[in-house]
Design an enzyme around this catalytic site. Structure first.
Site, short mmCIF file in Angstrom:
data_model
loop_
_atom_site.label_atom_id
_atom_site.label_comp_id
_atom_site.label_asym_id
_atom_site.label_seq_id
_atom_site.Cartn_x
_atom_site.Cartn_y
_atom_site.Cartn_z
CE LYS A 1 3.34 -6.26 3.70
NZ LYS A 1 2.91 -5.01 4.38
CG ASP B 1 -0.38 -0.07 2.52
OD1 ASP B 1 0.85 -0.18 2.62
OD2 ASP B 1 -1.15 0.00 3.52
CB SER B 2 4.58 1.67 -0.12
OG SER B 2 4.78 0.55 -0.97
CG ASP C 1 0.46 -4.17 1.94
OD1 ASP C 1 0.84 -5.18 2.57
OD2 ASP C 1 1.12 -3.11 1.88
CD GLU D 1 0.42 -1.76 7.93
OE1 GLU D 1 0.06 -0.93 8.81
OE2 GLU D 1 0.95 -1.41 6.85
CD GLU E 1 7.94 -0.45 7.78
OE1 GLU E 1 7.04 -1.17 7.30
OE2 GLU E 1 8.11 0.75 7.47
O1 KIV Z 1 3.61 -1.15 1.54
C1 KIV Z 1 4.79 -1.52 1.58
O2 KIV Z 1 5.62 -1.16 0.75
C2 KIV Z 1 5.19 -2.44 2.65
C3 KIV Z 1 6.64 -2.81 2.77
C4 KIV Z 1 7.44 -1.66 3.23
C5 KIV Z 1 6.85 -4.00 3.63
O3 KIV Z 1 4.35 -2.86 3.40
NA NA Z 2 2.35 -1.86 3.26
#
Ligand code: KIV
Ligand code: NA
Length: 263
Positions: free
Chosen positions: A112, A45-46, A84, A114, A181
């Site tokens: 994924k 989600d980055s 994510d 969190e 992280e």
């Molecule tokens: O969204 C992302 O890029 C991430 C990584 C930094 C693990 O969750």
């Molecule tokens: Na992320």
């Protein structure tokens, strides 16, 4: 090239070979990453920050993730694809499952999310329904407003103990993998030794089972302040593919992350 599966990840962990993961958002870069030997592609989600220009990951939607996941899936033939679930998409096991189905139907092999102990019921619910789960603990960017900024986590004995309890709960609930992280290297090693499932570090030291970086950070095109755990792999390279290959080489041979990238 053979398909990378959950079994591959566990074999790599068992043999002590480091797992390489990069964030990936489109078909062209996904194909290059895969050709460079990257095993796991993460639709992080980055993308809300590096692709869309938001100030945090919070505005990202499940549709955004599904769109980019479908693009990556068309570009990659063998890599494992992890997507994510964004902020607000897994508040209950049922919503998590509905949203996981959407991103898996777009091409993800694993999702994924969190969090730690509080996600145990959700992880059990998902894995019972054939959704493999990677958890993400330590600095969890979707919690930025609760954490009060992007800060290193697990620095006190109490918070380190909580993080270890999170890791064990995640594993017991059925998760296949966990991202760590921004935690001290010593804690990254402790958690990795504690678990049977692979740990993937970003700012969690050299002893994790594998490493992950945001593609834009690795290529030196990050829009903001450079985090300590970031290395620009374009330095000394003349192509993007060579930078991806250098990343894989340095993770595999243990030279990345170096002391200067760790907490
Ligand atoms: O969204 C992302 O890029 C991430 C990584 C930094 C693990 O969750
Ligand atoms: Na992320």
């Amino acid at each position: 090239n053979k398909a990378v599966t959950v079994n591959t990840l566990h074999t790599l962990k068992a043999s002590g070979e480091k797992i390489t993961m990069l964030t990936s958002y489109d078909a062209s870069f996904a194909a290059l990453m895969e050709r460079s030997g990257v095993e796991v592609l993460l639709i992080g989600d980055s993308l809300g920050m590096v692709c869309a220009g938001h100030q945090s990951t919070l505005p990202v939607t499940v549709n955004d993730i599904a769109y980019h996941t479908a693009s990556v899936a068309r570009g990659a033939k063998n890599a494992m694809i992890v997507a994510d679930l964004p902020f607000g998409a897994y508040g209950t096991p049922e919503t998590a499952y509905a949203n996981a189905v959407q991103v898996m139907q777009a091409g993800a092999h694993m999702i994924k999310i969190e969090g730690g102990v509080w996600l145990a019921d959700t992880i059990k619910f998902l894995t019972e329904r054939a959704v493999p789960v990677c958890a993400h603990i330590g600095l969890t960017p979707q919690s930025v407003h609760q954490l009060g900024g992007y800060k290193v986590q697990g620095k006190t004995t109490e918070s380190a103990d909580l993080l270890k309890a999170d890791a064990l709960a995640i594993q017991a609930a059925g998760a296949s993998m966990v991202v760590l992280e921004a935690i001290p290297s010593a804690l990254g090693k402790e958690v990795t030794d504690l678990l049977a499932i692979p740990t993937i570090g970003i700012g969690a030291g050299p002893d994790c089972s594998g490493q992950v970086l945001v593609m834009h950070d690795l290529l030196g095109v990050f829009p903001g302040r450079k985090a300590r755990f970031v290395k620009n792999f374009m330095d000394g390279q003349t192509s993007i593919e060579a930078a991806f290959t250098a990343y894989v080489t340095e993770v595999k041979n243990g030279s990345f992350p170096a002391q200067e990238h760790c907490f």
